[in-house]
Design an enzyme around this catalytic site. Structure first.
Site, PDB file in Angstrom:
ATOM      1  CB  CYS A  16      -0.901  -0.016   1.238  1.00  0.00           C
ATOM      2  SG  CYS A  16      -1.851   1.507   1.425  1.00  0.00           S
TER       3      CYS A  16
HETATM    4  N1  MHO Z   1      -6.411   0.389   3.537  1.00  0.00           N
HETATM    5  C1  MHO Z   1      -6.322  -0.526   2.472  1.00  0.00           C
HETATM    6  C2  MHO Z   1      -5.093  -0.329   1.650  1.00  0.00           C
HETATM    7  C3  MHO Z   1      -5.078   0.967   0.973  1.00  0.00           C
HETATM    8  S1  MHO Z   1      -3.704   1.109   0.055  1.00  0.00           S
HETATM    9  C4  MHO Z   1      -3.865   2.554  -0.784  1.00  0.00           C
HETATM   10  C5  MHO Z   1      -6.260  -1.903   3.045  1.00  0.00           C
HETATM   11  O1  MHO Z   1      -5.733  -2.041   4.131  1.00  0.00           O
HETATM   12  O2  MHO Z   1      -6.767  -2.823   2.387  1.00  0.00           O
HETATM   13  O3  MHO Z   1      -3.790   0.039  -0.940  1.00  0.00           O
END
Ligand code: MHO
Length: 212
Positions: A16
């Site tokens: 992420c």
């Molecule tokens: N909060 C998301 C990831 C976001 S990141 C921009 C999660 O934990 O699935 O991919």
């Protein structure tokens, strides 16, 4: 800036992209960060329609203050690249997009160094940098944006949203809210930027609002 400045760019995928934005954005020597999608073939990817691309970060830095090798070590030390399967297909793979032959060689060298330290192989995919698609505005400086009032104040220092997103100030403050830097360090750095007095004061006042 009247001094010709040599800048360099680095592009990494390491899960992420919100976290790496705070990590690299907090480093003196990093001029600009931008998160986006890269490494795939599908056209015009978006967060909801990422196709075969990977969440990536594009870092603009001053090699006189920070080396590509420093960035490479931070890259491998801040995500797990030993897995050969990643959650959500290619969205979160470990990806290194080298900009030139020198970067490719340095990356191979530091990868071997890190594998030696870990005693494990790294599965990072290497590709020559081709195209980088910036992510939606709300993903840029994501953690800073949670501080709505402070973000508005900082945005007013810039002519538009793109200038805010690409600013060194936004990069540093985004790192600051995740405690990648201390109040002392960041105040010292701001001092050296030679901002107009009123901007500096405004920025320093805003810092005190950027606490959880
Ligand atoms: N909060 C998301 C990831 C976001 S990141 C921009 C999660 O934990 O699935 O991919």
């Amino acid at each position: 800036n009247e001094h010709a400045q040599t800048i360099e760019k680095a592009t990494f995928g390491m899960g992420c992209f919100w976290g790496p934005d705070t990590l690299f954005g907090s480093l003196p020597g990093v001029i600009q960060t931008e998160v986006g999608f890269a490494g795939g073939t599908s056209k015009a990817p978006t967060y909801r329609n990422i196709g075969d691309h990977t969440e990536s970060i594009d870092i603009t830095f001053d090699p006189a203050l920070l080396s590509y090798e420093d960035l490479l070590r931070l890259f491998w030390q801040n995500h797990d690249a030993t897995k050969d399967r990643f959650y959500k297909e290619r969205q979160y793979i470990s990806l290194l997009l080298y900009r030139n032959h020198t970067q490719n060689e340095q990356a191979e060298k530091i990868k071997a160094e890190q594998e030696q330290l870990l005693g494990k192989e790294l599965q990072t995919e290497f590709q020559p940098y081709n195209i980088f698609y910036p992510a939606e505005d709300y993903h840029q400086k994501y953690f800073l944006r949670r501080f709505k009032q402070a973000t508005k104040t900082i945005q007013q220092l810039f002519p538009d949203e793109a200038a805010f997103i690409h600013s060194t100030i936004a990069a540093r403050l985004n790192g600051f809210v995740r405690e990648r830097t201390t109040l002392k360090e960041i105040k010292e750095e701001i001092h050296h930027w030679g901002l107009p007095e009123e901007q500096r004061v405004l920025l320093e006042q805003t810092l005190t609002d950027l606490r959880w």
